[in-house]
Design an enzyme around this catalytic site. Sequence first.
Site, PDB file in Angstrom:
ATOM      1  N   LYS A 121       0.811  -1.222   0.000  1.00 42.38           N
ATOM      2  CA  LYS A 121       0.000   0.000   0.000  1.00 42.38           C
ATOM      3  C   LYS A 121       0.843   1.271   0.000  1.00 42.38           C
ATOM      4  CE  LYS A 121      -4.636  -1.233   1.364  1.00 42.38           C
ATOM      5  NZ  LYS A 121      -4.497  -2.684   1.674  1.00 42.38           N
ATOM      6  N   SER A 147       1.215  -9.873  -0.741  1.00 46.26           N
ATOM      7  CA  SER A 147       0.967  -8.437  -0.609  1.00 46.26           C
ATOM      8  C   SER A 147       1.350  -7.813   0.727  1.00 46.26           C
ATOM      9  CB  SER A 147      -0.499  -8.140  -0.907  1.00 46.26           C
ATOM     10  OG  SER A 147      -1.341  -8.921  -0.086  1.00 46.26           O
TER      11      SER A 147
END
Length: 331
Positions: A63, A316
Site C-alpha cells: 500500500k 501483498s
Amino acid sequence: MTMTSSAREEFPLPGLDDVRAAAGRIDGIALRTPLVPSPPLSDETGRSVLLKLETLQPIGAFKLRGAANAVARLPAEHAARGVTCASTGNHGRAVAYAARRQGVPAIVCMSELVPDYKVRAIETLGAEARILGRSQDDAQKEVDRLVAEEGLAEVPPFDHFDVVAGQGTIALEMLADAPQLDSILVPLSGGGLIGGIALAAKALKPEIRIVGISMERGAAMQASLAAGRPVEVEELPTLADSLGGGIGLANRYTFPLVRDLVDQVILLDEPQIARGMRWLFDEEGLVVEGGGAVGVSALLDGLVEAPGESVGVVVSGRNVGRRQFLDAIGY
Ligand SMILES: *Cc1c(COP(=O)(O)O)cnc(C)c1O
C-alpha cells in the site's frame, strides 16, 4: 448542476502512462521489490511460480506505492495542512510513512476494533492515530470532518486515481523482470491493487490473465460484480483482515477496472487462507498475513483457471499479530 456527461467522462481511469509516471514519483520511497522463484510451489503445481515480495516494503505491505504516489501529487495547500485516511492498518501505515517521507503531516483515523500493534505502528511512523467508534464508518466520519472543517486531504485506500496508478507499478516491475508471465494472482479487496496491476499488465501484454482472490467472509467486490453495481456486504472477522471492508457505493475507479479487466475471482474459506500462510512459512520461511497469502492458497488448492506455464503471485503483506499467526500455522 446538471449531470449531462457520464460518470466515466468525469472520472477518467488511469492508464499505462499514469502508472509509469507513478513509478518515477515513488522511486526512493517505496521499494522495487524482488520477484523470486519458488521451487517448492513450482514443484507442487508443475508450473514456474514466481513470488512478488511486497512483504519487503518498509511498512510491510504494497500500500506504500499508492499512498506515496497520492501524497506526491497533492497540491501545495493540502501538503501544508496535511493528509488523513480511515484505515484498518496497512493503508494507515502507508499514508503515515509516505507523508513523513515527504514532509506532510498525517492523521490516521481508525476504529476500536483495530489491533493495538497496528495502532502503535502508525504512531511509530510519525502520524497521529485517532481512534473512534466501533466501525470503519465512524472513522470515516472523522476523516470527512477533517477534510470539510480543517482542510486536510483524504488519501483513500483504493478508489482513487493516484492510488490505483501507484499500485499498478507492481505490474511494471513484474513484467520487466519476467516478461514470460502468463498470469498474475492478486489478493482482492477494494480492488486498488488488482485494478492497477490489471490495467498496466494488460496494456503491456493483453493476453496475460489476472486473477483476484478474496475471502468468502465478506467479499464485497465479488458481490458487487454479481449485482452489476457496487453493493454492501456484512463485514465478518477473517484471517484475511486486510481484505475486509466494502468497495464504496459511490465507487468510481476500481469497480469498473475489476469488472472489465479481471479474468477470474476466487473466494477462499478460512482453512484455505491458513493453508497458504502455513505453506509460505514452512516452505519459504516467510511470515505473511492472511490477506497476503491468498494467491498461494488458491494455487495450492488448484482453483486458478488456465494459469499457464509461468505464474506470478503477489504476496501483498506481512503485518500479522503473533498470536493470530501462530494460530493460523498451527502452533
Ligand atoms: C489492502 C490490502 C490488500 C487488498 O488491496 P485492495 O486494493 O483493497 O484490493 C491485499 N493485501 C494486503 C496485505 C493489503 O493490505
